[in-house]
Design a protein around this motif. Structure first.
Motif, PDB file in Angstrom:
ATOM      1  N   SER A  52       0.804  -1.225   0.000  1.00 32.55           N
ATOM      2  CA  SER A  52       0.000   0.000   0.000  1.00 32.55           C
ATOM      3  C   SER A  52       0.836   1.274   0.000  1.00 32.55           C
ATOM      4  O   SER A  52       0.288   2.371   0.092  1.00 32.55           O
ATOM      5  CB  SER A  52      -0.968  -0.001   1.194  1.00 32.55           C
ATOM      6  OG  SER A  52      -0.279  -0.240   2.396  1.00 32.55           O
ATOM      7  N   GLY A  53       2.168   1.138  -0.107  1.00 31.28           N
ATOM      8  CA  GLY A  53       3.003   2.321  -0.291  1.00 31.28           C
ATOM      9  C   GLY A  53       3.243   3.148   0.955  1.00 31.28           C
ATOM     10  O   GLY A  53       3.579   4.331   0.850  1.00 31.28           O
ATOM     11  N   VAL A  54       3.122   2.542   2.145  1.00 31.52           N
ATOM     12  CA  VAL A  54       3.261   3.302   3.388  1.00 31.52           C
ATOM     13  C   VAL A  54       4.718   3.338   3.840  1.00 31.52           C
ATOM     14  O   VAL A  54       5.383   2.296   3.905  1.00 31.52           O
ATOM     15  CB  VAL A  54       2.379   2.705   4.500  1.00 31.52           C
ATOM     16  CG1 VAL A  54       2.604   3.431   5.824  1.00 31.52           C
ATOM     17  CG2 VAL A  54       0.908   2.802   4.100  1.00 31.52           C
ATOM     18  N   ILE A  55       5.205   4.507   4.165  1.00 33.66           N
ATOM     19  CA  ILE A  55       6.498   4.681   4.829  1.00 33.66           C
ATOM     20  C   ILE A  55       6.219   4.583   6.324  1.00 33.66           C
ATOM     21  O   ILE A  55       5.690   5.511   6.941  1.00 33.66           O
ATOM     22  CB  ILE A  55       7.139   6.038   4.493  1.00 33.66           C
ATOM     23  CG1 ILE A  55       7.322   6.193   2.982  1.00 33.66           C
ATOM     24  CG2 ILE A  55       8.480   6.186   5.206  1.00 33.66           C
ATOM     25  CD1 ILE A  55       7.797   7.576   2.556  1.00 33.66           C
ATOM     26  N   HIS A  56       6.548   3.438   6.926  1.00 28.74           N
ATOM     27  CA  HIS A  56       6.204   3.187   8.326  1.00 28.74           C
ATOM     28  C   HIS A  56       7.134   3.949   9.267  1.00 28.74           C
ATOM     29  O   HIS A  56       8.333   4.087   9.008  1.00 28.74           O
ATOM     30  CB  HIS A  56       6.266   1.692   8.621  1.00 28.74           C
ATOM     31  CG  HIS A  56       5.153   0.926   7.986  1.00 28.74           C
ATOM     32  ND1 HIS A  56       3.875   0.931   8.489  1.00 28.74           N
ATOM     33  CD2 HIS A  56       5.121   0.148   6.881  1.00 28.74           C
ATOM     34  CE1 HIS A  56       3.099   0.169   7.725  1.00 28.74           C
ATOM     35  NE2 HIS A  56       3.829  -0.304   6.741  1.00 28.74           N
ATOM     36  N   SER A  57       6.574   4.396  10.375  1.00 28.11           N
ATOM     37  CA  SER A  57       7.340   5.192  11.332  1.00 28.11           C
ATOM     38  C   SER A  57       8.234   4.349  12.226  1.00 28.11           C
ATOM     39  O   SER A  57       9.260   4.828  12.715  1.00 28.11           O
ATOM     40  CB  SER A  57       6.373   5.984  12.223  1.00 28.11           C
ATOM     41  OG  SER A  57       5.596   5.079  13.010  1.00 28.11           O
ATOM     42  N   GLY A  58       7.853   3.087  12.486  1.00 24.97           N
ATOM     43  CA  GLY A  58       8.562   2.250  13.456  1.00 24.97           C
ATOM     44  C   GLY A  58       7.887   2.190  14.805  1.00 24.97           C
ATOM     45  O   GLY A  58       8.448   1.653  15.759  1.00 24.97           O
ATOM     46  N   GLY A 263      -3.213   6.449  -0.994  1.00 25.88           N
ATOM     47  CA  GLY A 263      -1.967   6.271  -1.712  1.00 25.88           C
ATOM     48  C   GLY A 263      -1.463   7.548  -2.346  1.00 25.88           C
ATOM     49  O   GLY A 263      -2.155   8.575  -2.399  1.00 25.88           O
ATOM     50  N   ILE A 264      -0.243   7.445  -2.861  1.00 22.79           N
ATOM     51  CA  ILE A 264       0.413   8.621  -3.416  1.00 22.79           C
ATOM     52  C   ILE A 264      -0.284   9.115  -4.682  1.00 22.79           C
ATOM     53  O   ILE A 264      -0.145  10.276  -5.065  1.00 22.79           O
ATOM     54  CB  ILE A 264       1.908   8.308  -3.688  1.00 22.79           C
ATOM     55  CG1 ILE A 264       2.710   9.594  -3.868  1.00 22.79           C
ATOM     56  CG2 ILE A 264       2.064   7.393  -4.896  1.00 22.79           C
ATOM     57  CD1 ILE A 264       2.799  10.452  -2.647  1.00 22.79           C
ATOM     58  N   HIS A 265      -1.091   8.264  -5.323  1.00 20.49           N
ATOM     59  CA  HIS A 265      -1.798   8.660  -6.541  1.00 20.49           C
ATOM     60  C   HIS A 265      -3.279   8.941  -6.285  1.00 20.49           C
ATOM     61  O   HIS A 265      -4.064   9.020  -7.233  1.00 20.49           O
ATOM     62  CB  HIS A 265      -1.627   7.579  -7.612  1.00 20.49           C
ATOM     63  CG  HIS A 265      -0.189   7.294  -7.944  1.00 20.49           C
ATOM     64  ND1 HIS A 265       0.652   8.237  -8.503  1.00 20.49           N
ATOM     65  CD2 HIS A 265       0.576   6.180  -7.742  1.00 20.49           C
ATOM     66  CE1 HIS A 265       1.859   7.718  -8.653  1.00 20.49           C
ATOM     67  NE2 HIS A 265       1.836   6.477  -8.207  1.00 20.49           N
ATOM     68  N   GLY A 266      -3.661   9.064  -4.990  1.00 24.70           N
ATOM     69  CA  GLY A 266      -5.015   9.469  -4.650  1.00 24.70           C
ATOM     70  C   GLY A 266      -5.979   8.350  -4.351  1.00 24.70           C
ATOM     71  O   GLY A 266      -7.072   8.593  -3.826  1.00 24.70           O
ATOM     72  N   ASP A 267      -5.615   7.110  -4.675  1.00 21.54           N
ATOM     73  CA  ASP A 267      -6.486   5.979  -4.369  1.00 21.54           C
ATOM     74  C   ASP A 267      -6.467   5.704  -2.865  1.00 21.54           C
ATOM     75  O   ASP A 267      -5.533   6.091  -2.168  1.00 21.54           O
ATOM     76  CB  ASP A 267      -6.032   4.739  -5.148  1.00 21.54           C
ATOM     77  CG  ASP A 267      -4.549   4.451  -4.953  1.00 21.54           C
ATOM     78  OD1 ASP A 267      -3.765   5.406  -4.828  1.00 21.54           O
ATOM     79  OD2 ASP A 267      -4.172   3.269  -4.924  1.00 21.54           O
TER      80      ASP A 267
END
Length: 413
Positions: A52-58, A263-267
């Protein structure tokens, strides 16, 4: 004559490509010969390209673990990398929401864990949740400011370009069929012939345990594939979710539960659930590969997982088979959603390493040569467990694997 390399990396997902990038960067100008072999015709075809394109924080991970250290550092570094290379990304922050009283102690413990990992978290009441996400229901929540989103296939493609520009040889469409390890080298057999290398690096993801066994190493674990099935919000209903919304995770299981991610493309992705897959690349229920299934069923750890977590898996299977049940799960977070708002989306498969006792490895796991253990096997480095947040942590993981591979080169002569 077989092609000769110092290091051959097996696997062209984000971890393998980050490793090639780290190797060529660390030894820039030294003539280090690196190759990346990928069985598919393109890179980032599996876990990298199906998340899903997530940059996880930890925030979720045990303080001091690889996941905690590499995700926290990797998230900040990845944002800088995306900015430097013009890759679409955004630091959105996210909400973790408790929907009933039973989840409140776990939410409080998660806040403490986040602070222990050095992550800024803000505790919220109902009104605080509504300020971020007016349509989301919850008793209490956490806002995690450092979470973001990006285009991970574009990140992987950039790693590949940087490694290639620094001299690495990239070979998509090259499946490893045999491995023969000798005292001074590893011979890699493919459909196109043989390669020889001084060190083999295994970043094969869904097939990492198989590559380890081909190399003559006992990985001690088996990859058990879990399919994550997603829906998307219909375009006209995307306004229901502004950013990223997660439930409080169950600490007994290494999956985050059904969540909402813009997501980064709006979805807006909704999911995933986590159901056993009948193939290592089983992206739908119809895909069955007898070898994969037989290996999973013959492994004692599989049956111990089922005995330990059967209630959880019954619920996951129910949501897989029933859109109504899936919708009900989503409505705990997003009451306004209806089944008609959910559109099927592409599924992913998580490469989950499982021990013989049925325990699911909850940290990144490496094997083969260990610079701190002179008795460890020479000539091989294996990445045996690198599920989420491996994409977020790909730059530090790549450096760690490169460190081990370069140490193996020096130790092996």
């Amino acid at each position: 004559m077989a092609d000769e390399f110092d290091v051959v990396v097996v696997g062209g997902g984000i971890v393998g490509l980050a490793t090639a990038h780290a190797l060529t960067r660390e030894r820039a100008g030294t003539g280090l010969r690196v190759a990346v072999l990928e069985k598919e015709n393109g890179f980032a075809a599996h876990q990298t390209g199906r998340n899903s394109g997530v940059i996880h924080s930890g925030v979720y991970y045990r303080p001091g673990s690889y996941k905690a250290r590499f995700a926290v550092a990797g998230a900040a570094e990845l944002v800088g990398f995306c900015r430097e290379h013009g890759i679409p990304h955004e630091v959105t922050g996210k909400l973790i929401v408790a929907t009933d009283d039973a989840e409140l102690p776990r939410l409080a413990a998660l806040a403490e864990r986040g602070r222990a990992n050095g992550i800024p978290v803000t505790e919220l009441d109902r009104a605080g949740i509504a300020r971020y996400e007016p349509e989301v229901a919850g008793r209490a929540g956490l806002h995690v400011a450092t979470t973001g989103i990006c285009d991970f296939p574009a990140v992987a493609t950039t790693y590949a370009r940087l490694a290639r520009d620094a001299g690495a040889e990239l070979r998509p469409g090259t499946e490893v069929r045999t491995l023969v390890r000798r005292r001074d080298r590893v011979t890699v057999g493919t459909a196109d012939g043989e390669l020889r290398c001084r060190v083999l690096v295994n970043c094969a993801g869904l097939h990492s345990d198989r590559i380890a066994r081909l190399a003559g190493d006992d990985p001690g674990v088996r990859i058990v594939p879990f399919r994550g099935e997603y829906y998307e919000l219909a375009e006209k209903r995307r306004e229901l979710v502004r950013g990223l919304v997660y439930p409080v995770p169950d600490p007994a299981f290494p999956f985050l539960g059904v969540h909402l991610t813009r997501g980064i493309h709006g979805d807006v992705h909704v999911g995933p659930n986590a159901v056993p897959a009948l193939a290592r690349e089983g992206y739908d229920r119809r895909t069955v590969r007898p070898r994969d299934l037989a290996e999973t069923l013959a492994f004692p750890g599989t049956w111990r997982i089922l005995r330990r977590h059967w209630r959880y898996e019954v619920g996951e299977l129910h949501r897989s088979l029933s859109k109504r049940a899936f919708t009900t799960a989503v409505q705990r977070l997003l009451p306004a959603v209806t089944a008609a708002d959910l559109v099927p989306a592409a599924a992913g498969v998580r490469a989950q390493a499982v021990a013989r006792d049925g325990s699911l490895l909850d940290d990144f796991a490496f094997a083969g040569f260990d610079p701190e253990d002179p008795r460890s096997p020479r000539r091989t480095v294996h990445v045996l467990n690198a599920p989420s947040p491996a994409a977020t942590a790909s730059l530090p993981i790549g450096r760690e694997v490169a460190r081990r591979a370069l140490a193996a080169l020096e130790a092996g002569g």
